[in-house]
Write a protein that holds these residues in place. Structure first.
Motif, mmCIF file in Angstrom:
data_model
loop_
_atom_site.group_PDB
_atom_site.id
_atom_site.type_symbol
_atom_site.label_atom_id
_atom_site.label_comp_id
_atom_site.label_asym_id
_atom_site.label_seq_id
_atom_site.Cartn_x
_atom_site.Cartn_y
_atom_site.Cartn_z
ATOM 1 N N UNK A 272 0.821 -1.212 0.000
ATOM 2 C CA UNK A 272 0.000 0.000 0.000
ATOM 3 C C UNK A 272 0.859 1.267 0.000
ATOM 4 N N UNK A 273 1.903 1.373 0.855
ATOM 5 C CA UNK A 273 2.759 2.562 0.790
ATOM 6 C C UNK A 273 3.369 2.783 -0.592
ATOM 7 N N UNK A 274 3.790 1.724 -1.267
ATOM 8 C CA UNK A 274 4.394 1.911 -2.573
ATOM 9 C C UNK A 274 3.377 2.410 -3.600
ATOM 10 N N UNK A 275 2.129 2.023 -3.466
ATOM 11 C CA UNK A 275 1.101 2.596 -4.340
ATOM 12 C C UNK A 275 0.998 4.106 -4.110
ATOM 13 N N UNK A 276 1.051 4.507 -2.858
ATOM 14 C CA UNK A 276 0.969 5.937 -2.540
ATOM 15 C C UNK A 276 2.211 6.683 -3.025
ATOM 16 N N UNK A 277 3.385 6.069 -2.881
ATOM 17 C CA UNK A 277 4.603 6.706 -3.386
ATOM 18 C C UNK A 277 4.494 6.927 -4.896
ATOM 19 N N UNK A 278 4.064 5.888 -5.604
ATOM 20 C CA UNK A 278 3.915 6.020 -7.050
ATOM 21 C C UNK A 278 2.953 7.135 -7.407
ATOM 22 N N UNK A 279 1.851 7.230 -6.673
ATOM 23 C CA UNK A 279 0.882 8.295 -6.934
ATOM 24 C C UNK A 279 1.496 9.670 -6.682
ATOM 25 N N UNK A 280 2.322 9.773 -5.661
ATOM 26 C CA UNK A 280 2.969 11.053 -5.380
ATOM 27 C C UNK A 280 3.888 11.495 -6.499
ATOM 28 N N UNK A 281 4.651 10.564 -7.066
ATOM 29 C CA UNK A 281 5.527 10.914 -8.183
ATOM 30 C C UNK A 281 4.717 11.226 -9.435
ATOM 31 N N UNK A 282 3.610 10.486 -9.664
ATOM 32 C CA UNK A 282 2.749 10.797 -10.806
ATOM 33 C C UNK A 282 2.129 12.173 -10.657
ATOM 34 N N UNK A 283 1.793 12.546 -9.429
ATOM 35 C CA UNK A 283 1.212 13.874 -9.186
ATOM 36 C C UNK A 283 2.137 14.979 -9.668
ATOM 37 N N UNK A 284 3.437 14.729 -9.635
ATOM 38 C CA UNK A 284 4.408 15.726 -10.090
ATOM 39 C C UNK A 284 4.835 15.509 -11.546
ATOM 40 N N UNK A 285 4.133 14.622 -12.235
ATOM 41 C CA UNK A 285 4.370 14.484 -13.663
ATOM 42 C C UNK A 285 5.454 13.513 -14.062
ATOM 43 N N UNK A 286 5.948 12.715 -13.136
ATOM 44 C CA UNK A 286 6.990 11.749 -13.484
ATOM 45 C C UNK A 286 6.363 10.556 -14.206
ATOM 46 N N UNK A 287 7.112 10.011 -15.157
ATOM 47 C CA UNK A 287 6.577 8.929 -15.978
ATOM 48 C C UNK A 287 6.945 7.560 -15.415
ATOM 49 N N UNK A 288 6.700 6.540 -16.220
ATOM 50 C CA UNK A 288 6.885 5.166 -15.784
ATOM 51 C C UNK A 288 8.334 4.843 -15.438
ATOM 52 N N UNK A 289 9.280 5.566 -16.026
ATOM 53 C CA UNK A 289 10.687 5.333 -15.696
ATOM 54 C C UNK A 289 10.917 5.482 -14.201
ATOM 55 N N UNK A 290 10.238 6.461 -13.609
ATOM 56 C CA UNK A 290 10.386 6.729 -12.177
ATOM 57 C C UNK A 290 9.428 5.882 -11.356
ATOM 58 N N UNK A 291 8.205 5.733 -11.810
ATOM 59 C CA UNK A 291 7.190 5.063 -10.980
ATOM 60 C C UNK A 291 7.255 3.539 -11.052
ATOM 61 N N UNK A 292 7.981 2.992 -12.034
ATOM 62 C CA UNK A 292 8.008 1.531 -12.200
ATOM 63 C C UNK A 292 8.474 0.824 -10.935
ATOM 64 N N UNK A 293 9.468 1.398 -10.267
ATOM 65 C CA UNK A 293 9.973 0.768 -9.043
ATOM 66 C C UNK A 293 8.845 0.600 -8.023
ATOM 67 N N UNK A 294 8.073 1.643 -7.800
ATOM 68 C CA UNK A 294 7.005 1.599 -6.796
ATOM 69 C C UNK A 294 5.866 0.706 -7.268
ATOM 70 N N UNK A 295 5.498 0.807 -8.546
ATOM 71 C CA UNK A 295 4.401 -0.008 -9.072
ATOM 72 C C UNK A 295 4.741 -1.496 -9.018
ATOM 73 N N UNK A 296 5.998 -1.838 -9.250
ATOM 74 C CA UNK A 296 6.439 -3.230 -9.179
ATOM 75 C C UNK A 296 6.203 -3.797 -7.782
#
Length: 362
Positions: A272-296
């Motif tokens: 659950x925390x990693x889902x929230x981390x990914x959402x936080x980076x997406x909120x700032x416009x970061x793409x899958x390159x950055x969010x892949x770690x958290x989504x994984x």
């Protein structure tokens, strides 16, 4: 503001196993150790360092928390790093120096004693896999530590997101290694369960899918330096203590129950925390390159937590009920120490200051 990384070549996209850059000392003990390590193995000088450790611990203010002691935590961190990738400019011959191991033992004894005294361990369940798993899930669900993840999802600034990556990089760029020390110390079902978890952590044989590689990609995607250990000088004692605890648990066979419990709690509080981390980076416009770690980790750790709770920790308790106390201690220690580190970070952020030691170091 966290300084941008130097330009990276395509050849650095995958980790090539570089050693830890030589850290800057944080006090007399770490200065003495780093000076010692930069020379050839010298028993007489090592014994002088051991005596320095003994004197420092005798004179130490007992009211000062070991976890908050920058000098002690960096000293332990460097001693442990000799068993990982080593330190730049330091000969591998230091790794098994009996005198350094004796000095490390003295520091570990103080660190472990504080953890044993300050970590609240819940009542022990029956040494049955289902009961142990249920107790661990209950412990994780009751964790009342501050949630960096919720803050990141809704409120963190871009600079704070990058600080989060800097803070996490000290462990995440070696992700899974401290827990892997337990593999040869287990047998049967617990060993198989641990290997199953670690195989995913290491990318299932694909280096680009290793979780450490995905984290490095996230760092590059936010303009940070993904070099192993690049930000050690910037992180506070709390961050080093959380990793040192893992190393201590992992490197001692007598603490194999604690490292298993730690991993179980680690996995149970990840999805659950990693889902929230990914959402936080997406909120700032970061793409899958950055969010892949958290989504994984959202998907992987939802599976890992079940394996870690029942097949790893639970089966280990069934095999050896004497380890149950340490299994629960390791889990509680994971939640407690991570909570202290989170409180430091959130306290700084909500006060409008950096959570790092120095703006110029990162």
């Amino acid at each position: 503001m966290v300084a941008p990384a130097p330009a990276a070549s395509e050849e650095r996209v995958l980790d090539r196993g570089c050693p830890l850059p030589l850290p800057a000392p944080r006090g007399a003990l770490s200065a003495a150790l780093l000076d010692l390590l930069q020379g050839s193995v010298d028993t007489e000088r090592a014994e002088a360092f051991h005596d320095d450790v003994a004197r420092a611990l005798t004179a130490r203010d007992r009211a000062t928390s070991v976890v908050e002691d920058d000098d002690l935590q960096l000293t332990l961190f460097c001693l442990y790093e000799l068993h990982y990738r080593g330190i730049a400019g330091v000969t591998d011959d230091w790794e098994w120096s009996p005198v350094l191991l004796a000095a490390r033992e003295r520091l570990e004894a103080l660190f472990e004693a504080e953890l044993r005294a300050r970590v609240d361990v819940p009542a022990l369940p029956e040494p049955v896999a289902s009961s142990v798993a249920a107790a661990l899930f209950t412990l994780a669900a009751q964790d009342s530590g501050p949630s960096i993840a919720r803050y990141v999802a809704k409120d963190a600034t871009d600079d704070q997101l990058r600080e989060l990556l800097v803070q996490r990089s000290v462990y995440q760029l070696k992700e899974a290694d401290p827990h892997t020390w337990a593999v040869p110390r287990l047998a049967g079902a617990p060993k198989a369960a641990l290997v199953e978890i670690q195989t995913d952590e290491y990318g299932g044989g694909r280096p680009e899918r290793m979780h450490s590689a995905l984290f490095a990609a996230a760092m590059r995607g936010t303009g940070l330096d993904d070099t192993y250990g690049a930000y050690v000088d910037a992180v506070p004692s709390w961050t080093l203590a959380a990793l040192n605890m893992m190393s201590m648990f992992g490197l001692h066979r007598r603490l194999r129950g604690a490292i298993v419990g730690h991993l179980a709690a680690f996995e149970m509080t990840s999805s659950i925390p990693n889902r929230l981390y990914g959402n936080g980076f997406r909120r700032h416009g970061y793409d899958e390159t950055v969010t892949r770690y958290f989504d994984e980790h959202v998907e992987a750790d939802a599976v890992h937590e079940q394996i870690a709770g029942r097949d790893l920790a639970g089966r280990l308790a069934e095999q050896d009920p004497a380890l149950l106390d340490d299994i629960m201690f390791g889990a509680a220690a994971c939640l407690t120490v991570d909570g202290w580190a989170a409180a430091h970070v959130l306290g700084c952020w909500t006060a409008g200051t950096t959570s790092l030691r120095s703006r110029t170091d990162a």
